[in-house]
Design a protein around this motif. Structure first.
Motif, mmCIF file in Angstrom:
data_model
loop_
_atom_site.group_PDB
_atom_site.id
_atom_site.type_symbol
_atom_site.label_atom_id
_atom_site.label_comp_id
_atom_site.label_asym_id
_atom_site.label_seq_id
_atom_site.Cartn_x
_atom_site.Cartn_y
_atom_site.Cartn_z
ATOM 1 N N VAL A 85 0.863 -1.181 0.000
ATOM 2 C CA VAL A 85 0.000 0.000 0.000
ATOM 3 C C VAL A 85 0.907 1.241 0.000
ATOM 4 O O VAL A 85 1.891 1.279 0.740
ATOM 5 N N PRO A 86 0.606 2.255 -0.789
ATOM 6 C CA PRO A 86 1.501 3.417 -0.854
ATOM 7 C C PRO A 86 1.405 4.337 0.368
ATOM 8 O O PRO A 86 0.935 5.469 0.296
ATOM 9 N N LEU A 87 1.842 3.819 1.514
ATOM 10 C CA LEU A 87 1.957 4.608 2.737
ATOM 11 C C LEU A 87 3.444 4.935 2.887
ATOM 12 O O LEU A 87 4.199 4.167 3.477
ATOM 13 N N LEU A 88 3.859 6.030 2.341
ATOM 14 C CA LEU A 88 5.271 6.380 2.263
ATOM 15 C C LEU A 88 5.692 7.151 3.510
ATOM 16 O O LEU A 88 4.966 8.005 3.999
ATOM 17 N N ASN A 89 6.876 6.840 4.010
ATOM 18 C CA ASN A 89 7.414 7.494 5.214
ATOM 19 C C ASN A 89 6.470 7.356 6.405
ATOM 20 O O ASN A 89 6.373 8.241 7.248
ATOM 21 N N TYR A 90 5.790 6.220 6.491
ATOM 22 C CA TYR A 90 4.795 5.962 7.544
ATOM 23 C C TYR A 90 5.483 5.754 8.890
ATOM 24 O O TYR A 90 6.351 4.887 9.031
ATOM 25 N N VAL A 91 5.113 6.544 9.864
ATOM 26 C CA VAL A 91 5.575 6.377 11.248
ATOM 27 C C VAL A 91 4.347 6.474 12.143
ATOM 28 O O VAL A 91 3.540 7.393 12.017
ATOM 29 N N ALA A 92 4.199 5.496 13.048
ATOM 30 C CA ALA A 92 3.043 5.448 13.943
ATOM 31 C C ALA A 92 3.504 5.453 15.395
ATOM 32 O O ALA A 92 4.598 4.986 15.723
ATOM 33 N N HIS A 93 2.628 5.969 16.263
ATOM 34 C CA HIS A 93 2.881 6.022 17.707
ATOM 35 C C HIS A 93 1.654 5.472 18.428
ATOM 36 O O HIS A 93 0.521 5.820 18.094
ATOM 37 N N VAL A 94 1.911 4.645 19.415
ATOM 38 C CA VAL A 94 0.865 4.100 20.279
ATOM 39 C C VAL A 94 1.194 4.557 21.696
ATOM 40 O O VAL A 94 2.338 4.395 22.147
ATOM 41 N N ARG A 95 0.216 5.143 22.364
ATOM 42 C CA ARG A 95 0.419 5.606 23.736
ATOM 43 C C ARG A 95 -0.776 5.218 24.594
ATOM 44 O O ARG A 95 -1.918 5.335 24.148
ATOM 45 N N LEU A 96 -0.493 4.800 25.797
ATOM 46 C CA LEU A 96 -1.533 4.516 26.777
ATOM 47 C C LEU A 96 -1.359 5.474 27.946
ATOM 48 O O LEU A 96 -0.235 5.832 28.297
ATOM 49 N N ALA A 97 -2.477 5.847 28.557
ATOM 50 C CA ALA A 97 -2.434 6.682 29.758
ATOM 51 C C ALA A 97 -3.521 6.182 30.704
ATOM 52 O O ALA A 97 -4.592 5.751 30.255
ATOM 53 N N PRO A 98 -3.263 6.237 32.001
ATOM 54 C CA PRO A 98 -4.276 5.791 32.937
ATOM 55 C C PRO A 98 -5.410 6.808 33.066
ATOM 56 O O PRO A 98 -5.169 8.012 33.059
ATOM 57 N N VAL A 99 -6.623 6.296 33.135
ATOM 58 C CA VAL A 99 -7.785 7.112 33.483
ATOM 59 C C VAL A 99 -8.067 6.736 34.935
ATOM 60 O O VAL A 99 -8.560 5.642 35.218
ATOM 61 N N THR A 100 -7.706 7.615 35.841
ATOM 62 C CA THR A 100 -7.741 7.265 37.257
ATOM 63 C C THR A 100 -9.151 7.127 37.814
ATOM 64 O O THR A 100 -9.355 6.444 38.804
ATOM 65 N N ASP A 101 -10.106 7.746 37.172
ATOM 66 C CA ASP A 101 -11.491 7.616 37.590
ATOM 67 C C ASP A 101 -12.050 6.314 37.023
ATOM 68 O O ASP A 101 -12.557 6.265 35.913
ATOM 69 N N GLY A 102 -11.891 5.237 37.754
ATOM 70 C CA GLY A 102 -12.397 3.946 37.318
ATOM 71 C C GLY A 102 -11.323 2.951 36.932
ATOM 72 O O GLY A 102 -11.632 1.828 36.561
ATOM 73 N N ASP A 103 -10.035 3.331 37.005
ATOM 74 C CA ASP A 103 -8.927 2.441 36.657
ATOM 75 C C ASP A 103 -9.068 1.938 35.223
ATOM 76 O O ASP A 103 -8.966 0.750 34.946
ATOM 77 N N TRP A 104 -9.336 2.866 34.290
ATOM 78 C CA TRP A 104 -9.473 2.551 32.877
ATOM 79 C C TRP A 104 -8.214 2.996 32.139
ATOM 80 O O TRP A 104 -7.280 3.533 32.732
ATOM 81 N N THR A 105 -8.207 2.795 30.824
ATOM 82 C CA THR A 105 -7.045 3.139 30.002
ATOM 83 C C THR A 105 -7.461 4.010 28.819
ATOM 84 O O THR A 105 -8.402 3.669 28.100
ATOM 85 N N PHE A 106 -6.752 5.099 28.639
ATOM 86 C CA PHE A 106 -6.880 5.930 27.442
ATOM 87 C C PHE A 106 -5.824 5.464 26.458
ATOM 88 O O PHE A 106 -4.650 5.367 26.798
ATOM 89 N N TRP A 107 -6.227 5.158 25.222
ATOM 90 C CA TRP A 107 -5.322 4.627 24.205
ATOM 91 C C TRP A 107 -5.403 5.533 22.985
ATOM 92 O O TRP A 107 -6.481 5.754 22.448
ATOM 93 N N GLU A 108 -4.259 6.047 22.572
ATOM 94 C CA GLU A 108 -4.215 6.809 21.333
ATOM 95 C C GLU A 108 -3.241 6.162 20.365
ATOM 96 O O GLU A 108 -2.215 5.609 20.761
ATOM 97 N N TRP A 109 -3.626 6.203 19.095
ATOM 98 C CA TRP A 109 -2.844 5.587 18.019
ATOM 99 C C TRP A 109 -2.846 6.593 16.890
ATOM 100 O O TRP A 109 -3.911 7.018 16.426
ATOM 101 N N GLU A 110 -1.677 6.986 16.464
ATOM 102 C CA GLU A 110 -1.597 7.997 15.431
ATOM 103 C C GLU A 110 -0.461 7.707 14.477
ATOM 104 O O GLU A 110 0.477 6.977 14.805
ATOM 105 N N SER A 111 -0.563 8.283 13.288
ATOM 106 C CA SER A 111 0.498 8.122 12.304
ATOM 107 C C SER A 111 0.526 9.316 11.365
ATOM 108 O O SER A 111 -0.439 10.078 11.266
#
Length: 148
Positions: A85-111
């Motif tokens: 697939v022509p995804l040139l110079n593709y760089v992705a980042h995955v980050r997790l952060a705690p959501v302290t209200d309820g012990d949940w997880t915030f997940w972001e995925w970007e490229s």
């Protein structure tokens, strides 16, 4: 340059989500688009510079390289080395952060990537929907969590 960003909140502790996502070669066990995967040259999956070669369920083969991995920041980044697939110079980042209200997880995925003119919207939708959103949904299923 195209930028794709997706995020979600999972009703699970960050440690449990990170335990699954941290394995750079584990995506074939949970992502529906991945048929099989292996780390080249027998390197550990968590070694920065490790290269995973994987096959999609449609038969296409890709190679990605781990660029960063931080347990402290619960994040990693990777780039595409080879893709049909022509995804040139593709760089992705995955980050997790705690959501302290309820012990949940915030997940972001970007490229960010370049692509031939006129294909920006279609490829942004492919990455955002077929890879990122499908991954969010698959992790929910893998962990037995309710859908968003």
């Amino acid at each position: 340059m195209v930028k794709v960003y997706r995020s979600t909140i999972l009703p699970a502790p960050i440690e449990a989500v990170w335990d699954i996502l941290r394995d750079f070669n584990g995506h074939d066990r949970w992502h529906p688009a991945i048929a099989d995967s292996q780390i080249e040259r027998g390197n550990p999956a968590d070694r920065v510079s490790a290269v995973r070669r994987f096959r999609l369920t449609d038969g296409a083969e890709l190679r990605e390289q781990l660029l960063t991995l931080s347990d402290m920041e619960t994040s990693f980044s990777y780039c595409l080395l080879e893709t049909p697939v022509p995804l040139l110079n593709y760089v992705a980042h995955v980050r997790l952060a705690p959501v302290t209200d309820g012990d949940w997880t915030f997940w972001e995925w970007e490229s960010r990537f370049d692509t031939p003119r006129g294909q920006e919207d279609a490829l942004a939708a492919l990455v955002g929907d077929d890879i990122y959103q499908a991954g969010f949904d698959a992790i929910r299923a893998e962990m037995g969590l309710e859908a968003a």
